[in-house]
Write a protein that holds these residues in place. Structure first.
Motif, short mmCIF file in Angstrom:
data_model
loop_
_atom_site.label_atom_id
_atom_site.label_comp_id
_atom_site.label_asym_id
_atom_site.label_seq_id
_atom_site.Cartn_x
_atom_site.Cartn_y
_atom_site.Cartn_z
N SER A 45 0.82 -1.22 0.00
CA SER A 45 0.00 0.00 0.00
C SER A 45 0.85 1.27 0.00
CB SER A 45 -0.93 0.02 1.21
OG SER A 45 -0.19 0.01 2.41
N LYS A 46 2.14 1.13 0.38
CA LYS A 46 3.03 2.30 0.45
C LYS A 46 4.13 2.25 -0.61
CE LYS A 46 0.99 3.81 4.18
NZ LYS A 46 0.15 5.05 4.14
N ARG A 52 7.54 -1.94 -6.45
CA ARG A 52 6.69 -3.06 -6.85
C ARG A 52 7.39 -3.91 -7.92
NH1 ARG A 52 1.34 -2.58 -5.32
NH2 ARG A 52 0.51 -3.70 -7.12
N LYS A 95 -11.89 -8.41 -3.74
CA LYS A 95 -10.70 -7.58 -3.91
C LYS A 95 -10.47 -7.22 -5.37
CE LYS A 95 -8.17 -8.83 0.25
NZ LYS A 95 -6.87 -9.26 0.81
N SER A 108 -7.45 6.24 -4.59
CA SER A 108 -6.41 5.38 -4.03
C SER A 108 -7.05 4.18 -3.37
CB SER A 108 -5.58 6.14 -2.99
OG SER A 108 -4.93 7.22 -3.59
N PRO A 109 -6.57 2.97 -3.62
CA PRO A 109 -7.13 1.80 -2.97
C PRO A 109 -6.90 1.84 -1.47
CG PRO A 109 -5.11 1.22 -4.12
CD PRO A 109 -5.43 2.63 -4.49
N LYS A 110 -7.85 1.27 -0.71
CA LYS A 110 -7.76 1.29 0.75
C LYS A 110 -7.43 -0.09 1.29
CE LYS A 110 -10.92 5.22 1.12
NZ LYS A 110 -12.22 5.71 1.63
N GLU A 111 -8.32 -1.04 1.11
CA GLU A 111 -8.11 -2.37 1.68
C GLU A 111 -7.75 -3.41 0.62
OE1 GLU A 111 -7.96 -3.17 4.81
OE2 GLU A 111 -8.40 -1.14 5.46
N SER A 112 -7.88 -3.07 -0.66
CA SER A 112 -7.62 -4.05 -1.71
C SER A 112 -6.61 -3.49 -2.69
CB SER A 112 -8.92 -4.39 -2.45
OG SER A 112 -9.86 -4.91 -1.56
N TYR A 113 -5.66 -4.31 -3.07
CA TYR A 113 -4.63 -3.89 -4.01
C TYR A 113 -4.50 -4.95 -5.09
CZ TYR A 113 -3.73 -1.74 0.50
OH TYR A 113 -3.90 -1.10 1.69
N SER A 134 -1.98 -7.32 -0.68
CA SER A 134 -1.89 -6.59 0.59
C SER A 134 -0.54 -6.81 1.25
CB SER A 134 -3.02 -7.00 1.53
OG SER A 134 -3.06 -8.40 1.67
N SER A 179 1.10 -6.70 6.83
CA SER A 179 0.38 -5.44 6.69
C SER A 179 -0.83 -5.35 7.62
CB SER A 179 -0.07 -5.26 5.23
OG SER A 179 -0.95 -6.30 4.85
#
Length: 386
Positions: A45-46, A52, A95, A108-113, A134, A179
């Motif tokens: 998430s960061k 990545r 997700k 911006s995604p919050k709980e799902s990537y 995640s 995470s």
């Protein structure tokens, strides 16, 4: 409807869910999930694009020493491809949908990537890995029936190989760093999927839920939470899992799930026999409603199919029918999913009725019905079912 092209079922026959597993009359499957994060990298998430890419490359290189794993670049996956992976429980529908929605809106995604890659073993597809979802690495292992030890053995063989090439973030106090705080510690989460119609129909579900919660486990319905239609056997499927990964060692956690699974198994079997003996007409009615729906329907939704298959499994073990196995029935839970059926519609030549040809959704429902009816052709009625 007639089929012009012979279907190739080799993939289904070799998949893990088509295998016979211990106690799979009640425990449909066991799943072990393991999350790991690489040291010196932020959580997904960061992460920026460069991070990545680097994590993805490191994980790809580590997996190159493992046999039988197939690599998929997530960006190159079509929506139908994602749906097939969702059907196989490799991806989460929630997700994937959340990531697609944030991509459309630019938020911006919050709980799902979205992961950068998906890896799975192509022999029986029982092992998979999501990269940069995640967490950097999310390994999953599936086996049929109640077999926590075998699922753990499969996943830790992969984990040991990865640790030869990758340094994972961990501390003495908190174990593996993840995470989500509840995943810290072992990074492992074990769950079992159970089918317990006898416990529910006899009114003993609340007692089972209390017992499970006392063990610090959680139980969740797989379909339609809060529904009370007793003729719908999809309401009798639940997932039981650890609530966190930081209490006890991996073997403590395995022993807890295995022992609770054995207790559920013993309770369901005991009540099943007593309930069938004392409520023969009610039992026959529940079974006949679902069985007749399978035989005489033309269009079935997936949840209707789940109800039918679950009721037939129940009838098999009560002694109403024979001529079909638990493994064959369990495979129908996957063979009847929409992604798999859409793949068949797109890649094989079927003659659908004229009104069905106009709708992909109707084609999938029609094909699902035929898959179920063909699977039930060998069923023998042991009692007055027809």
């Amino acid at each position: 409807m007639t089929q012009k092209t012979q279907k190739n079922n080799k993939e289904i026959e070799s998949a893990w869910f088509a295998n016979k597993g211990p106690d799979n009359d009640v425990i449909l499957s066991t799943r072990v999930r393991l999350v790991r994060n690489l040291a010196d990298f932020p959580f997904p998430s960061k992460m920026n694009d460069e991070d990545r890419y680097r994590v993805n490359s490191l994980v790809y290189d580590a997996f190159s020493s493992l046999d039988s794993f197939h690599y998929l670049d997530f960006k190159e996956l079509s929506r139908p491809g994602k749906e097939i992976l969702i059907d196989k429980n490799i991806l989460s529908e929630q997700k994937v949908s959340a990531a697609e929605n944030t991509s459309k809106t630019g938020e911006s995604p919050k709980e799902s990537y979205e992961p950068t890659a998906v890896l799975f073993n192509y022999e029986d597809e029982s092992l998979s890995c999501l990269v940069n979802e995640s967490d950097h690495i999310k390994l999953s292992a599936f086996v049929s029936g109640l077999d926590c030890e075998r699922a753990m053995e499969k996943i830790f063989k992969v984990d040991e190989k990865l640790q030869e090439k990758l340094q994972f973030a961990a501390s003495i106090d908190f174990g593996y760093m993840t995470s989500h705080i509840k995943d810290c510690g072992t990074g492992m989460k074990i769950s079992i999927r159970i089918l317990i119609p006898s416990i529910v129909l006899s009114g003993q579900l609340d007692s089972l839920i209390s017992l499970i919660q006392e063990k610090k486990l959680q139980i969740k319905p797989v379909f339609k939470p809060g529904q009370s239609d007793l003729c719908d056997f999809s309401n009798f499927i639940f997932d039981v899992s650890l609530s966190n990964s930081f209490e006890g060692s991996e073997f403590d956690q395995m022993a807890l799930i295995q022992s609770v699974g054995k207790l559920i198994l013993k309770t369901e079997r005991k009540i099943r026999t007593e309930f069938a003996d004392n409520n023969s007409t009610v039992v026959l009615n529940f079974f006949k409603q679902n069985y007749a729906k399978a035989l005489y329907s033309l269009l079935l939704s997936y949840e209707e199919c789940v109800s039918i298959v679950s009721a037939v499994k129940w009838g098999l073990h009560i002694g109403l029918i024979s001529g079909i196995s638990d493994s064959e029935l369990n495979s129908l839970y996957f063979r009847a999913k929409s992604g798999h059926l859409k793949y068949l519609c797109d890649n094989f030549n079927f003659n659908f009725e004229d009104d069905i040809k106009k709708s992909e959704n109707l084609q999938i429902k029609r094909l699902r019905t035929i898959v179920i009816q063909q699977a039930f052709e060998g069923i023998v009625n042991e009692k007055s079912v027809s």
